[in-house]
Design an enzyme around this catalytic site. Structure first.
Site: not given
Ligand code: ADP
Ligand code: MG
Length: 250
Positions: A119, A207
């Site tokens: 992530y 993101e």
């Protein structure tokens, strides 16, 4: 303002980020040429809606055990079947609310050989106005779950605006994400490229979930969510054009 995954990837690629080859369609007649444009042997058929959690999402019109909004396909026929099954249907995910979102756009991309899913995001703290990277080895699931279950595995690294993403920042990120060899070298370059894209395009959120490490130990941006500061958009006619194009199909 949000854009679709494939549009976000296009922008990131212009800043040097490695992405898979892919083709987007906005009409079912375009399906065959989009699939044919990719070499295989694995095609990933991805619903383009302004919400995450597509892989685990469910289509309202399909049986409860039907596959979700991101489908790995192992032949041209299977990819086409997946496109036909999803196109025009209503996808409900954790992020859409119960009414769901209609899939009017599909992105088909090359399947990646995934070793690890990480992530990575860049965001601006509303209170301090400072930009930070958020990184975790626990990618591919929603970050709220990671934050709840294993907060110690989420790392925040602040960036000094005047210096930008420095070698030392990139080293820290590479350490947190446990990168070595080629993935480390290319990852450190990627962090800088992503930061440059974030600043140049006045993003408010970038993101990447997941950022992957491939089986050949390289990095690739596998999913991308980008939000823009609407007040800065007058400086970015290219992004305003994407917004106009996108609003049409929702
Ligand atoms: P979402 O976050 O909306 O569910 P993603 O793009 O993150 O959508 O896809 C969900 C999962 O599907 C990823 O975590 C990854 O495991 C897999 N996936 C997505 N794109 C590819 C691809 N090109 N090749 C192989 N697997 C993929
Ligand atoms: Mg994702």
């Amino acid at each position: 303002m949000n854009i679709h995954e494939h549009q976000a990837k296009q922008i990131l690629q212009e800043f040097g980020a490695p992405i898979a080859k892919g083709a987007a369609i906005t009409a079912i007649e375009q399906a065959e040429s989009a699939v044919a444009a990719l070499p295989g042997p694995v095609w990933v058929v991805k619903s383009q809606i302004h919400a995450g959690g597509r892989g685990k999402g469910k289509f309202k019109e399909l049986a409860a055990d039907a596959k979700g909004g991101v489908r790995v396909s192992f032949s041209v026929d299977e990819a086409l079947e997946n496109i036909r099954e999803m196109f025009g249907k209503t996808l409900v995910t954790k992020q859409t609310g119960s009414s769901g979102k209609t899939v009017n756009r599909i992105y088909v991309e090359d399947g990646a050989d995934i070793d690890r899913e990480l992530y990575l995001s860049i965001l601006v703290d509303r209170e301090t106005g400072k930009t930070s990277f958020v990184a975790s080895t626990e990618g591919g699931m929603d970050i709220e779950t990671v934050a709840h279950d294993t907060p110690e595995l989420i790392h925040s690294i602040g960036i000094t605006a005047s210096a930008g993403c420095t070698d030392s920042d990139a080293e820290k990120l590479a350490d947190r994400l446990q990168l070595d060899g080629t993935a480390r070298t290319h990852g450190m370059a990627l962090f800088k490229n992503l930061y440059n894209a974030f600043v140049a395009k006045d993003m408010s959120l970038l993101e990447i979930n997941p950022l992957i490490i491939t089986k050949s130990n390289d990095v690739q941006v596998l999913d991308a969510k980008v939000s823009f500061d609407g007040n800065a958009l007058f400086r970015h006619p290219d992004i305003m054009a994407l917004r106009d194009e996108t609003e049409e199909d929702e």
